[in-house]
Design a protein around this motif. Structure first.
Motif, PDB file in Angstrom:
ATOM      1  N   PHE A   1       0.856  -1.184   0.000  1.00 16.52           N
ATOM      2  CA  PHE A   1       0.000   0.000   0.000  1.00 16.52           C
ATOM      3  C   PHE A   1       0.897   1.240   0.000  1.00 16.52           C
ATOM      4  CE2 PHE A   1      -3.179  -3.002   0.468  1.00 16.52           C
ATOM      5  CZ  PHE A   1      -4.442  -2.433   0.514  1.00 16.52           C
ATOM      6  N   VAL A   2       0.548   2.194  -0.853  1.00 19.95           N
ATOM      7  CA  VAL A   2       1.412   3.350  -1.097  1.00 19.95           C
ATOM      8  C   VAL A   2       0.690   4.619  -0.641  1.00 19.95           C
ATOM      9  CG1 VAL A   2       2.764   4.611  -2.812  1.00 19.95           C
ATOM     10  CG2 VAL A   2       2.349   2.154  -3.112  1.00 19.95           C
ATOM     11  N   PRO A   3       1.157   5.257   0.434  1.00 12.01           N
ATOM     12  CA  PRO A   3       0.507   6.485   0.913  1.00 12.01           C
ATOM     13  C   PRO A   3       0.897   7.697   0.080  1.00 12.01           C
ATOM     14  CG  PRO A   3       2.381   5.966   2.298  1.00 12.01           C
ATOM     15  CD  PRO A   3       2.288   4.851   1.290  1.00 12.01           C
ATOM     16  N   GLY A   4       0.174   8.790   0.292  1.00 10.49           N
ATOM     17  CA  GLY A   4       0.495  10.044  -0.380  1.00 10.49           C
ATOM     18  C   GLY A   4       0.959  11.127   0.566  1.00 10.49           C
ATOM     19  N   GLY A   5       0.621  10.974   1.867  1.00  8.92           N
ATOM     20  CA  GLY A   5       1.070  11.915   2.878  1.00  8.92           C
ATOM     21  C   GLY A   5       0.079  13.032   3.166  1.00  8.92           C
ATOM     22  N   PRO A   6       0.208  13.662   4.336  1.00  8.51           N
ATOM     23  CA  PRO A   6      -0.709  14.731   4.739  1.00  8.51           C
ATOM     24  C   PRO A   6      -0.329  16.082   4.135  1.00  8.51           C
ATOM     25  CG  PRO A   6       0.869  14.325   6.484  1.00  8.51           C
ATOM     26  CD  PRO A   6       1.168  13.324   5.404  1.00  8.51           C
ATOM     27  N   MET A   7      -1.315  16.931   3.936  1.00  6.79           N
ATOM     28  CA  MET A   7      -1.032  18.309   3.538  1.00  6.79           C
ATOM     29  C   MET A   7      -0.259  19.006   4.660  1.00  6.79           C
ATOM     30  SD  MET A   7      -4.716  20.305   3.980  1.00  6.79           S
ATOM     31  CE  MET A   7      -5.654  19.149   2.984  1.00  6.79           C
ATOM     32  N   THR A   8       0.437  20.046   4.308  1.00  5.42           N
ATOM     33  CA  THR A   8       1.140  20.812   5.331  1.00  5.42           C
ATOM     34  C   THR A   8       0.134  21.476   6.268  1.00  5.42           C
ATOM     35  OG1 THR A   8       1.239  22.719   3.843  1.00  5.42           O
ATOM     36  CG2 THR A   8       3.149  21.236   3.875  1.00  5.42           C
ATOM     37  N   SER A   9       0.578  21.847   7.450  1.00  9.27           N
ATOM     38  CA  SER A   9      -0.329  22.384   8.465  1.00  9.27           C
ATOM     39  C   SER A   9      -0.877  23.740   8.044  1.00  9.27           C
ATOM     40  CB  SER A   9       0.407  22.519   9.802  1.00  9.27           C
ATOM     41  OG  SER A   9       0.883  21.270  10.236  1.00  9.27           O
ATOM     42  N   GLY A  10      -2.177  23.922   8.258  1.00 11.06           N
ATOM     43  CA  GLY A  10      -2.822  25.196   7.978  1.00 11.06           C
ATOM     44  C   GLY A  10      -3.374  25.783   9.261  1.00 11.06           C
ATOM     45  N   LEU A  11      -4.580  26.330   9.199  1.00  7.78           N
ATOM     46  CA  LEU A  11      -5.225  26.851  10.403  1.00  7.78           C
ATOM     47  C   LEU A  11      -5.318  25.735  11.434  1.00  7.78           C
ATOM     48  CD1 LEU A  11      -6.875  29.299  11.643  1.00  7.78           C
ATOM     49  CD2 LEU A  11      -8.910  28.055  10.877  1.00  7.78           C
TER      50      LEU A  11
END
Length: 601
Positions: free
Chosen positions: A176-186
């Motif tokens: 299984f290949v993840p894509g990762g979380p977006m960078t932190s916002g609010l």
């Protein structure tokens, strides 16, 4: 370190319970594996169709000596988490060629966003999309031309659906290949405050919209610890991701290197080589117990209480709510990630992340160390973290200490001594409550019931200022056979406002609340559901109810309750509109929530 006695006991209980189904499953997988690489049995005509569009890879495919990777992708560009997958297939093909393999997109699966459909009619298809994903992935893999597979999926129903499919084709290796979380916002807590103020009528929609857009702002997984990120944690704890790969941000050199390494690993574990590692050997009862431990240690999403039994059943493993509770009672909660805390998954990863946590749990005998994973024998590699050193991907020893004990703590000094998931039983049925973010003084609520058949009716009552005393809000006919069991997350701001006003409130429902449920005590997944004549269908306005997460009970405190005739509800409006008419057979055949609310397994 000796395995914790409760972990050992629960594992033995699952193994014994699952013996007939697991042995039958393994026999089927052994027979399929014994047939050898799939392409060897296709006719020339079959193969010509399969390779017609493959250009320079045709010769390698026709010769049948190079491993062929089947890619199952949940790419679309509406989901931020899956937007990052757009160019993965070409990247995968390039890496595959370099290591003497080929790769084809076997098929795509749907990927809907619960954030888009939250509180909307489309949410009634959300849970069923898990089974659609499993079916679609099954169609993709049925072409029978793949020696190994890569699954590209992240969010709520996508990973569980892909696991069901990968298990069904369990003789084929899978990474299984993840894509990762977006960078932190609010910050998530700031977003929650804005939502609560909007629900209370203190601000307008323009301020709410600005806050939401600042929170969900770019490609990658949403940063709160909901179902999507819980899925990613599970794939690492259960050995289907590469170590340390779950929470690396998209479009970074390390992310690209980890994707390339996933391709290389998928090629190395085929039956054509010496390290054959099919999914059927990875996803056994020990892997699922490790997943349950990860769920409790991180305070993960209650949606996995639905998904894990359905996922496990696909490989012959039978889970029960008692397994969840027993493990929860024995596993310390080591992380505080929103909604259980203020941090997001990027902060969690920076503090030491899954590598630190897995190391701690292994050292304390709370994980099975001897499982198989895509990395080989044993869970020990998942203590390590990936690094790019001089442009080369390598794994180094993971952190020995948390770098922020407000986010991540050792097993010896956790935030809570238990995982925060409670099973509830009583004359109202069987359900669960996530208490990790609920203040202890709110773990037991006794109050009169207000009964609703729709979350919109709760909102109307709130706007009319009808909640003036302690109240247990009952929202029924929200189970899988009634309307597909939508999330009722839009109730959270309303109930939070009532709680902040000093009222004791709780929610009881045969619906679900997701990983975004927070500080309001919520008895969810109550089964049998009202649409099947379950006890919720006998509750009346004004009945005295007790929701007790300490004692693990869920009761109506009225004489003669059991003798009442269940009410029925006209549910015909749930059958049409926005695709609901296509899912009538699903509503008619779906299983109980306590068994995973599954259609295809």
């Amino acid at each position: 370190m000796k395995l914790n006695s409760t972990i050992a006991r629960v594992t033995d209980r699952i193994r014994e319970r699952s013996a007939p189904t697991r042995s039958a499953y393994l026999a089927r997988m052994a027979e399929a594996a014994g047939n050898g690489p799939n392409r060897a049995h296709l006719t020339c005509g079959n193969q010509a169709h399969a390779y017609a569009a493959m250009g320079d890879d045709k010769d390698a495919l026709a010769e049948g000596r190079a491993p062929n990777i089947g890619i199952v992708t949940a790419y679309n560009d509406m989901l931020s988490a899956h937007r990052v997958y757009e160019n993965y297939p070409e990247h995968i093909r390039e890496v595959a060629r370099k290591v003497g393999a080929t790769a084809q997109v076997a098929g795509g699966v749907p990927a809907m966003c619960d954030g888009v459909t939250q509180g909307q009619t489309g949410m009634e298809l959300s849970l069923f999309s898990r089974d659609v994903i499993a079916l679609a992935a099954g169609v993709a893999m049925s072409h029978n031309v793949f020696d190994t597979s890569l699954y590209l999926g992240i969010c709520d129903k996508i990973v569980p659906g892909l696991i069901i499919a990968a298990s069904t084709f369990g003789h084929i290796p899978a990474v299984f290949v993840p894509g990762g979380p977006m960078t932190s916002g609010l910050p998530n807590d700031e977003k929650a405050k804005v939502r609560t103020r909007f629900a209370a009528g203190e601000i307008g929609r323009d301020e709410l919209m600005a806050a939401e857009m600042a929170s969900y702002h770019g490609p990658g997984t949403c940063t709160f610890y909901g179902t999507a990120n819980t899925n990613q944690m599970l794939m690492e704890f259960m050995g289907l991701h590469l170590p340390g790969s779950s929470f690396v941000n998209p479009h970074t050199p390390l992310r690209d290197a980890l994707t390339a390494a996933a391709v290389e690993r998928a090629v190395s574990i085929t039956a054509l080589g010496n390290s054959y590692t099919p999914v059927s050997e990875i996803l056994d009862e020990r892997a699922y117990v490790n997943g349950l431990v990860g769920l409790m240690a991180t305070g993960g999403s209650t949606n996995l209480v639905l998904h894990l039994p359905a996922m496990a059943r696909a490989s012959g493993v039978i889970l029960d709510l008692q397994d969840f509770e027993d493990i929860s009672n024995s596993v310390p909660m080591m992380a505080k990630v929103y909604p259980n805390g203020l941090a997001d998954v990027n902060h969690f990863h920076a503090a030491g992340g899954l590598g630190y946590m897995i190391g701690q749990l292994l050292d304390n005998g709370l994980l099975h160390p001897d499982v198989k994973t895509v990395m080989g024998d044993g869970l020990a590699p998942y203590r390590d973290e990936p690094k790019l050193i001089n442009g080369e991907l390598t794994w180094v020893e993971g952190p020995k200490d948390s770098s922020n004990d407000r986010i991540l703590r050792p097993a010896s000094d956790p935030f809570q001594n238990t995982g925060g998931l409670k099973q509830l039983n009583g004359n109202l049925g069987r359900g669960v409550m996530k208490v990790s973010a609920v203040s202890p003084e709110r773990h037991m609520v006794e109050a009169k019931a207000r009964v609703f058949k729709d979350q919109l009716d709760v909102r109307t009552a709130f706007k009319n200022n009808e909640f003036t005393e302690d109240t247990i809000v009952v929202v029924r006919f929200q189970g899988p056979s009634a309307n597909g069991m939508p999330e009722l997350h839009s109730l959270t701001p309303i109930l939070s406002v009532l709680q902040d006003r000093g009222l004791k409130v709780a929610l009881v429902t045969d619906g679900r609340m997701s990983g975004a449920s927070g500080k309001v005590p919520s008895a969810i997944h109550v089964s049998p559901e009202a649409a099947q004549g379950g006890p919720l269908a006998r509750v009346r306005d004004g009945d005295r109810l007790r929701v007790d997460a300490v004692a693990g009970t869920l009761d109506v405190l009225e004489d003669g309750f059991d003798a009442r005739t269940p009410v029925t509800e006209d549910l015909t409006a749930n059958r049409f509109g926005l695709g609901r008419e296509l899912f009538e057979n699903f509503r008619q055949s779906v299983g109980n929530a306590t068994e995973g609310a599954a259609v295809v397994i």
